[in-house]
Design a protein around this motif. Structure first.
Motif, PDB file in Angstrom:
ATOM      1  N   GLN A 144       0.802  -1.220   0.000  1.00 22.90           N
ATOM      2  CA  GLN A 144       0.000   0.000   0.000  1.00 22.90           C
ATOM      3  C   GLN A 144       0.840   1.277   0.000  1.00 22.90           C
ATOM      4  O   GLN A 144       0.396   2.306  -0.474  1.00 22.90           O
ATOM      5  N   VAL A 145       2.052   1.202   0.554  1.00 22.41           N
ATOM      6  CA  VAL A 145       2.902   2.384   0.625  1.00 22.41           C
ATOM      7  C   VAL A 145       3.823   2.401  -0.591  1.00 22.41           C
ATOM      8  O   VAL A 145       4.467   1.404  -0.888  1.00 22.41           O
ATOM      9  N   PRO A 146       3.906   3.537  -1.297  1.00 24.05           N
ATOM     10  CA  PRO A 146       4.778   3.606  -2.471  1.00 24.05           C
ATOM     11  C   PRO A 146       6.247   3.339  -2.104  1.00 24.05           C
ATOM     12  O   PRO A 146       6.702   3.682  -1.005  1.00 24.05           O
ATOM     13  N   VAL A 147       6.967   2.747  -3.024  1.00 23.34           N
ATOM     14  CA  VAL A 147       8.370   2.389  -2.816  1.00 23.34           C
ATOM     15  C   VAL A 147       9.211   3.609  -2.426  1.00 23.34           C
ATOM     16  O   VAL A 147      10.033   3.533  -1.511  1.00 23.34           O
ATOM     17  N   ASP A 148       9.010   4.723  -3.108  1.00 21.88           N
ATOM     18  CA  ASP A 148       9.806   5.918  -2.804  1.00 21.88           C
ATOM     19  C   ASP A 148       9.603   6.375  -1.360  1.00 21.88           C
ATOM     20  O   ASP A 148      10.557   6.773  -0.689  1.00 21.88           O
ATOM     21  N   THR A 149       8.368   6.310  -0.894  1.00 19.92           N
ATOM     22  CA  THR A 149       8.074   6.697   0.488  1.00 19.92           C
ATOM     23  C   THR A 149       8.735   5.736   1.468  1.00 19.92           C
ATOM     24  O   THR A 149       9.344   6.169   2.459  1.00 19.92           O
ATOM     25  N   MET A 150       8.633   4.462   1.204  1.00 20.58           N
ATOM     26  CA  MET A 150       9.249   3.472   2.087  1.00 20.58           C
ATOM     27  C   MET A 150      10.769   3.628   2.131  1.00 20.58           C
ATOM     28  O   MET A 150      11.382   3.569   3.196  1.00 20.58           O
ATOM     29  N   ALA A 151      11.383   3.831   0.964  1.00 15.55           N
ATOM     30  CA  ALA A 151      12.840   3.991   0.904  1.00 15.55           C
ATOM     31  C   ALA A 151      13.275   5.235   1.657  1.00 15.55           C
ATOM     32  O   ALA A 151      14.249   5.205   2.429  1.00 15.55           O
ATOM     33  N   LEU A 152      12.544   6.322   1.459  1.00 11.88           N
ATOM     34  CA  LEU A 152      12.882   7.582   2.132  1.00 11.88           C
ATOM     35  C   LEU A 152      12.754   7.447   3.643  1.00 11.88           C
ATOM     36  O   LEU A 152      13.661   7.821   4.402  1.00 11.88           O
ATOM     37  N   MET A 153      11.638   6.904   4.106  1.00 17.46           N
ATOM     38  CA  MET A 153      11.412   6.775   5.547  1.00 17.46           C
ATOM     39  C   MET A 153      12.409   5.818   6.193  1.00 17.46           C
ATOM     40  O   MET A 153      12.912   6.072   7.280  1.00 17.46           O
ATOM     41  N   THR A 154      12.728   4.729   5.505  1.00 20.19           N
ATOM     42  CA  THR A 154      13.685   3.769   6.046  1.00 20.19           C
ATOM     43  C   THR A 154      15.084   4.379   6.109  1.00 20.19           C
ATOM     44  O   THR A 154      15.814   4.187   7.080  1.00 20.19           O
ATOM     45  N   SER A 155      15.446   5.130   5.082  1.00 19.77           N
ATOM     46  CA  SER A 155      16.769   5.763   5.088  1.00 19.77           C
ATOM     47  C   SER A 155      16.877   6.774   6.230  1.00 19.77           C
ATOM     48  O   SER A 155      17.903   6.859   6.898  1.00 19.77           O
TER      49      SER A 155
END
Length: 198
Positions: A144-155
């Motif tokens: 449900q969460v876009p990849v870019d958002t997940m990558a940004l938040m995880t970083s």
């Protein structure tokens, strides 16, 4: 025509390499604030205009240098087939923790360099995480969460933990801190919420 292009590319790569080497030496000798673009060009035995052909300013060269070093470090530590797996996340987290702590431990902060260092490492980290997430998203269409958002938040999570740990005087080993960050990344904030009865 093709040979001219190859020769131009070779000259361009050579100039960039000389500028980067010159920059690295001057960083050790004078520090970032004291060095000028003319210093970098002179040390590389190139014209000042050649510098501007490759970089708009010394901050762009610094950012490229930071990202390149961090990327090289990750390539050395992570296996070639790395991806979003617990063992690879663990190596990634530990590498970021050690890298950030070593830099904060040996460098006196410079107002303009610190944010650039942080953004460069975080951006490189987000790029790697995005690559990993794209690989697993192909297998999971229900995300449900876009990849870019997940990558940004995880970083931000990994890097934020590394900065806090790197600057703190708490006696937490790198292994313990890696385990803590990994738990948050893999298990999230699983909590039982207690609802008050009215």
């Amino acid at each position: 025509m093709e040979s001219e292009k190859k020769e131009t590319d070779r000259r361009r790569n050579r100039s960039q390499r000389l500028l980067k080497q010159s920059f690295e030496k001057l960083m050790r000798e004078k520090g970032f604030t004291a060095m000028t673009i003319q210093d970098i060009a002179d040390r590389a035995d190139l014209h000042r205009g050649t510098f501007y052909t490759h970089f708009p300013d010394k901050f762009a060269l610094l950012e490229q240098s930071i990202r390149g070093k961090f990327r090289h470090l990750l390539e050395r530590k992570l296996p070639a087939d790395s991806g979003w797996r617990t063992e690879h996340l663990s190596i990634l987290v530990q590498t970021v923790l050690e890298h950030v702590r070593s830099l904060y431990g040996r460098c006196s902060p410079v107002d303009t360099v610190d944010p650039l260092f942080e953004r460069s490492v975080r951006d490189e980290l987000a790029e790697l995480l995005r690559h990993w997430l794209v690989q697993i998203q192909k297998a999971r269409a229900d995300r449900q969460v876009p990849v870019d958002t997940m990558a940004l938040m995880t970083s931000w999570a990994i890097f934020g933990a590394a900065v806090q740990w790197g600057k703190s005087y708490e006696d937490i080993s790198v292994d313990e801190m890696t385990a803590r960050v990994l738990t948050v990344l893999t298990e999230g904030a699983k909590m039982d919420f207690v609802h008050e009865k009215r």
